[in-house]
Design a protein around this motif. Structure first.
Motif, PDB file in Angstrom:
ATOM      1  N   LYS A 193     -84.266  93.108  34.180  1.00 24.14           N
ATOM      2  CA  LYS A 193     -82.871  93.940  34.489  1.00 24.14           C
ATOM      3  C   LYS A 193     -83.263  94.874  35.477  1.00 24.14           C
ATOM      4  O   LYS A 193     -84.014  95.737  35.547  1.00 24.14           O
ATOM      5  CB  LYS A 193     -82.568  94.623  33.292  1.00 24.14           C
ATOM      6  CG  LYS A 193     -82.091  93.886  31.915  1.00 24.14           C
ATOM      7  CD  LYS A 193     -81.510  94.413  30.720  1.00 24.14           C
ATOM      8  CE  LYS A 193     -80.978  93.527  29.716  1.00 24.14           C
ATOM      9  NZ  LYS A 193     -80.748  94.370  28.422  1.00 24.14           N
ATOM     10  N   ASP A 194     -82.110  95.193  36.399  1.00 24.70           N
ATOM     11  CA  ASP A 194     -82.081  96.272  37.364  1.00 24.70           C
ATOM     12  C   ASP A 194     -82.060  97.771  36.513  1.00 24.70           C
ATOM     13  O   ASP A 194     -81.449  97.784  35.659  1.00 24.70           O
ATOM     14  CB  ASP A 194     -80.839  96.146  38.089  1.00 24.70           C
ATOM     15  CG  ASP A 194     -80.860  97.128  39.233  1.00 24.70           C
ATOM     16  OD1 ASP A 194     -81.103  96.754  40.353  1.00 24.70           O
ATOM     17  OD2 ASP A 194     -80.164  98.238  39.059  1.00 24.70           O
ATOM     18  N   ARG A 195     -82.975  98.273  37.003  1.00 23.35           N
ATOM     19  CA  ARG A 195     -82.969  99.854  36.524  1.00 23.35           C
ATOM     20  C   ARG A 195     -81.819 100.656  36.450  1.00 23.35           C
ATOM     21  O   ARG A 195     -81.769 101.459  35.658  1.00 23.35           O
ATOM     22  CB  ARG A 195     -84.444 100.500  36.954  1.00 23.35           C
ATOM     23  CG  ARG A 195     -85.897  99.684  36.523  1.00 23.35           C
ATOM     24  CD  ARG A 195     -86.970 100.611  36.878  1.00 23.35           C
ATOM     25  NE  ARG A 195     -86.783 100.940  38.461  1.00 23.35           N
ATOM     26  CZ  ARG A 195     -87.329  99.939  39.148  1.00 23.35           C
ATOM     27  NH1 ARG A 195     -88.074  98.859  38.777  1.00 23.35           N
ATOM     28  NH2 ARG A 195     -87.539 100.387  40.584  1.00 23.35           N
ATOM     29  N   VAL A 196     -81.153 100.407  37.516  1.00 22.75           N
ATOM     30  CA  VAL A 196     -79.943 101.331  37.571  1.00 22.75           C
ATOM     31  C   VAL A 196     -78.607 100.780  37.014  1.00 22.75           C
ATOM     32  O   VAL A 196     -77.928 101.274  36.137  1.00 22.75           O
ATOM     33  CB  VAL A 196     -79.559 101.445  39.297  1.00 22.75           C
ATOM     34  CG1 VAL A 196     -78.078 102.216  39.394  1.00 22.75           C
ATOM     35  CG2 VAL A 196     -80.815 102.228  39.851  1.00 22.75           C
ATOM     36  N   SER A 197     -78.393  99.368  37.328  1.00 24.56           N
ATOM     37  CA  SER A 197     -77.298  98.664  36.675  1.00 24.56           C
ATOM     38  C   SER A 197     -77.395  98.198  35.230  1.00 24.56           C
ATOM     39  O   SER A 197     -76.463  98.421  34.548  1.00 24.56           O
ATOM     40  CB  SER A 197     -76.776  97.602  37.524  1.00 24.56           C
ATOM     41  OG  SER A 197     -77.735  96.396  37.234  1.00 24.56           O
ATOM     42  N   GLY A 198     -78.745  98.155  34.718  1.00 25.68           N
ATOM     43  CA  GLY A 198     -78.864  97.434  33.474  1.00 25.68           C
ATOM     44  C   GLY A 198     -78.453  95.977  33.213  1.00 25.68           C
ATOM     45  O   GLY A 198     -78.667  95.688  31.998  1.00 25.68           O
ATOM     46  N   TYR A 199     -78.222  95.416  34.224  1.00 25.35           N
ATOM     47  CA  TYR A 199     -77.858  93.983  34.283  1.00 25.35           C
ATOM     48  C   TYR A 199     -78.925  93.035  35.035  1.00 25.35           C
ATOM     49  O   TYR A 199     -79.805  93.629  35.574  1.00 25.35           O
ATOM     50  CB  TYR A 199     -76.675  93.766  34.883  1.00 25.35           C
ATOM     51  CG  TYR A 199     -75.469  94.155  34.234  1.00 25.35           C
ATOM     52  CD1 TYR A 199     -74.686  93.500  33.191  1.00 25.35           C
ATOM     53  CD2 TYR A 199     -74.657  95.395  34.619  1.00 25.35           C
ATOM     54  CE1 TYR A 199     -73.658  93.992  32.691  1.00 25.35           C
ATOM     55  CE2 TYR A 199     -73.789  95.908  33.881  1.00 25.35           C
ATOM     56  CZ  TYR A 199     -72.996  95.388  32.865  1.00 25.35           C
ATOM     57  OH  TYR A 199     -71.856  95.720  32.199  1.00 25.35           O
ATOM     58  N   GLN A 200     -78.840  92.017  34.816  1.00 32.21           N
ATOM     59  CA  GLN A 200     -79.878  90.933  35.698  1.00 32.21           C
ATOM     60  C   GLN A 200     -79.203  90.780  36.703  1.00 32.21           C
ATOM     61  O   GLN A 200     -78.449  89.691  37.057  1.00 32.21           O
ATOM     62  CB  GLN A 200     -80.070  89.729  34.856  1.00 32.21           C
ATOM     63  CG  GLN A 200     -81.012  89.949  33.421  1.00 32.21           C
ATOM     64  CD  GLN A 200     -81.314  88.426  32.663  1.00 32.21           C
ATOM     65  OE1 GLN A 200     -80.417  87.996  32.044  1.00 32.21           O
ATOM     66  NE2 GLN A 200     -82.374  87.850  33.104  1.00 32.21           N
TER      67      GLN A 200
END
Length: 243
Positions: free
Chosen positions: A188-195
């Protein structure tokens, strides 16, 4: 963060293009438009999010489609894009002599509820993964992404700037110039919270010292900080991708 004081911007007419994904029931297009772009990259040494936040002077990052338009314009004019000055930073041909990694405004996201490792196959047994196409933080649709692993790009999606088809071709692979890497199961991207993964560009010598090739790479999270990372400043509005 602006190059306007040191380098002239060059003009590019990005042609109107369309793309269809019949198995997804999706089709996309955008109108032709004009941008100005820097022939040099700006090195930030930061992740995508921090690099973007630092841009000033009415500029923005290029998209993967705009980078592809530059490349295909050269190819259609009979020039090998691997030797073009506009890509010198990717091949360490400018000062400082480092192989730069280029962020773009384009990204890919694993759709919610989808197993990221699940893929589809076509009649030739080639693998494709369903991904949401991101321009900045906006989702503009779903596309099929072909296999990576450094395979050679043999067909392009000019709307997204991503490969439409790849093949495992031994060197030499003339007239093809570009290889593709793709992380199908990113964290998961640390900013968006998505993969999410960024769609970036690089260059290197993949098979022998005389075989420099361009690379489109959808492996890194947008929140990964790369010391050799940077972007190409452009001027002009982001194109509107429509169904």
């Amino acid at each position: 963060m602006s190059l306007q004081k040191t380098l002239p911007m060059e003009k590019l007419i990005v042609p109107a293009v369309s793309q269809t994904y019949p198995t997804l029931g999706k089709s996309y297009k955008h109108a032709g438009h004009e941008i100005e772009y820097s022939p040099r990259l700006v090195r930030t040494g930061k992740d995508y999010h921090a690099s973007k936040a630092g841009i000033t002077g009415g500029e923005r990052m290029s998209t993967a489609a705009e980078e592809l338009a530059i490349q295909l314009g050269l190819e259609r004019a009979g020039q090998d894009p691997r030797t073009a000055g506009v890509f010198d930073d990717l091949f360490a041909r400018n000062e400082p002599r480092i192989y730069m990694w280029q962020w773009t405004e384009t990204g890919l996201r694993v759709p919610k509820g989808r197993d990221p490792r699940k893929y589809e196959t076509n009649g030739q047994g080639e693998k494709y993964w369903v991904r949401e196409l991101l321009i900045g933080s906006d989702t503009v649709g779903e596309i099929l992404v072909p296999e990576g692993h450094g395979r050679v790009v043999v067909e392009w999606d000019e709307v997204s700037g991503l490969p439409r088809a790849t093949e495992d071709i031994a060197f030499p692979h003339k007239p093809y110039t570009t290889h593709f890497w793709f992380n199908v199961n990113p964290g998961k991207d640390r900013v968006s919270g998505y993969q999410d993964v960024a769609v970036g560009r690089g260059g290197g010598w993949l098979r022998d010292e005389d075989a420099r090739c361009l690379v489109v790479d959808a492996s890194f999270a947008r929140s990964d900080a790369l010391s050799d990372g940077g972007f190409r400043p452009v001027r002009g509005s982001l194109v509107d991708i429509r169904n």
